[in-house]
Write an enzyme that holds these catalytic residues in place. Structure first.
Site, mmCIF file in Angstrom:
data_model
loop_
_atom_site.group_PDB
_atom_site.id
_atom_site.type_symbol
_atom_site.label_atom_id
_atom_site.label_comp_id
_atom_site.label_asym_id
_atom_site.label_seq_id
_atom_site.Cartn_x
_atom_site.Cartn_y
_atom_site.Cartn_z
ATOM 1 N N PRO B 168 -1.688 4.778 -0.118
ATOM 2 C CA PRO B 168 -1.284 4.000 1.069
ATOM 3 C C PRO B 168 -0.599 4.828 2.159
ATOM 4 C CG PRO B 168 0.263 3.648 -0.704
ATOM 5 C CD PRO B 168 -0.798 4.554 -1.253
ATOM 6 N N CYS B 169 -1.383 5.638 2.856
ATOM 7 C CA CYS B 169 -0.819 6.429 3.954
ATOM 8 C C CYS B 169 -0.327 5.539 5.087
ATOM 9 C CB CYS B 169 -1.840 7.451 4.454
ATOM 10 S SG CYS B 169 -3.417 6.756 4.934
#
Lengths: 163, 200
Positions: B168-169
């Site tokens: 989850p950047c």
């Protein structure tokens, strides 16, 4: 991951080549070996290409695939000739059933052309190859390919007229 | 173009999809396909879910043209790529649907990390540990990866994340609290963060 390139032959992703060239190669095989045998010969062709996909260095992917298809068709002719019931298929090119399958009667006339013209015209128009690619697939020069297509078209015009 | 040439050029119709599937089934059985992928429709456009031997190796967002994604994979892994289904792709697609629907918080998928290495991989591994609904700054993530001052390098790692959404950047923000850039567009980043805030 190794530092060196994984694809020295520089071939495109198989998926893109399959979608771009596959239908044309298949169409040509329909004309060459007939609809009954085309599916299998087509799969043999693409699997054979896929087996060397990351190694092959070719100028034209399409012409390369057609060359493999032609060789696989010849292999299949040999197998067919050992099947007595199917012997008659090898005498005609494309086979009668293939011509029936092709939707325009012009292909009946194509069938009657001398061999080189017949192959050149089929590759050029059924396979949508350039003259250069036709030459590459037939292992003749681009000029010879162009001449064969030209002669083939001339003969067709004489036989059925061109409105 | 003459009439004869037009007639000759008419391409016959084939049941291409059936033929294609038969070919790819044989190719899979002979282990000739290195990378398999499927297109996946999402609320943020069509994603590509790509699997290699070790699991999901790449997820691409709608902003990335399919041909470019495939060309990049060809350069970096293998040109033996085909669009076909595999179990891990099905699993990933189910989890993506659940995530977008708000019912899944943690992805549980076999991941193949080979498209990232070194510090960039460390940054992404630390990013994967940020919980659902939480956020971190670029410098915090850089610090957790061992180099608090390498903020710019951390930004590059996140911008080239091969596994967006699953890693989850989008949970990594600028120090001033602004969302910062996102490959799928800042609107997508904001939307994901808002969805997670509401359900966390």
């Amino acid at each position: 991951m190794t530092a060196k390139t994984q694809n020295p032959g520089g071939l495109p992703p198989f998926e893109l080549a399959l979608e771009e060239h596959g239908p044309l190669v298949y169409s040509w095989l329909i004309a060459r070996v007939g609809p009954d045998r085309a599916d299998d010969v087509f799969q043999e062709t693409m699997l054979s290409a896929l087996g060397v996909w990351e190694k092959a260095a070719v100028e034209s992917v399409r012409a390369w695939l057609f060359t493999i298809a032609r060789n696989k068709a010849v292999d299949d002719d040999r197998r067919a000739s050992r099947r007595p019931l199917l012997q008659e298929e090898t005498d005609s090119w494309p086979s009668a059933e293939a011509v029936e399958w092709l939707e325009d009667p012009v292909w009946d006339e194509v069938r009657g052309l001398p061999e080189k013209q017949r192959i050149a015209v089929t590759l050029r128009y059924r396979g949508d190859l350039s003259h250069r690619e036709v030459g590459s697939a037939m292992k003749i020069s681009e000029a010879a390919a162009r001449r064969n297509v030209h002669e083939g078209l001339k003969t067709l015009r004489e036989r059925i007229g061109d409105e | 173009m003459s009439e004869i040439e037009k007639k000759l050029g008419r391409t016959p119709k084939t049941d291409w999809d059936v033929l294609r599937q038969g070919l790819l089934d044989r190719a899979e059985a002979e282990e000739l396909i290195d990378l398999a992928y499927e297109r996946h429709d999402s609320p943020f456009g069509t994603l590509l879910v790509i699997a290699g031997d070790g699991g999901i190796v790449r997820i691409s967002l709608a902003a990335e043209p399919e041909e470019e994604v495939l060309a990049g994979l060809t350069r970096r892994i293998s040109p033996r790529i085909a669009r076909l289904g595999r179990d891990e792709i099905t699993l990933a697609r189910e989890q993506l649907d659940s995530y977008f629907a708000g019912s899944l918080r943690n992805f549980d998928l076999p991941l193949d990390w080979r498209l990232t290495k070194g510090f960039r991989r460390d940054v992404l591994v630390q990013t994967a540990a940020i919980p659902y609904g939480a956020t971190a700054s670029y410098s915090e993530v850089a610090g957790r990866a061992g180099s608090p001052k390498a903020v710019r390098a951390a930004g590059t790692a996140l911008a080239t994340n091969p596994l967006p959404i699953v890693v989850p950047c989008h949970r990594v923000l600028r120090s001033d609290g602004e969302a910062g850039s996102y490959l799928g567009g800042s609107e997508m980043k904001e939307a994901l963060l808002e969805m997670e805030r509401e359900r966390a």
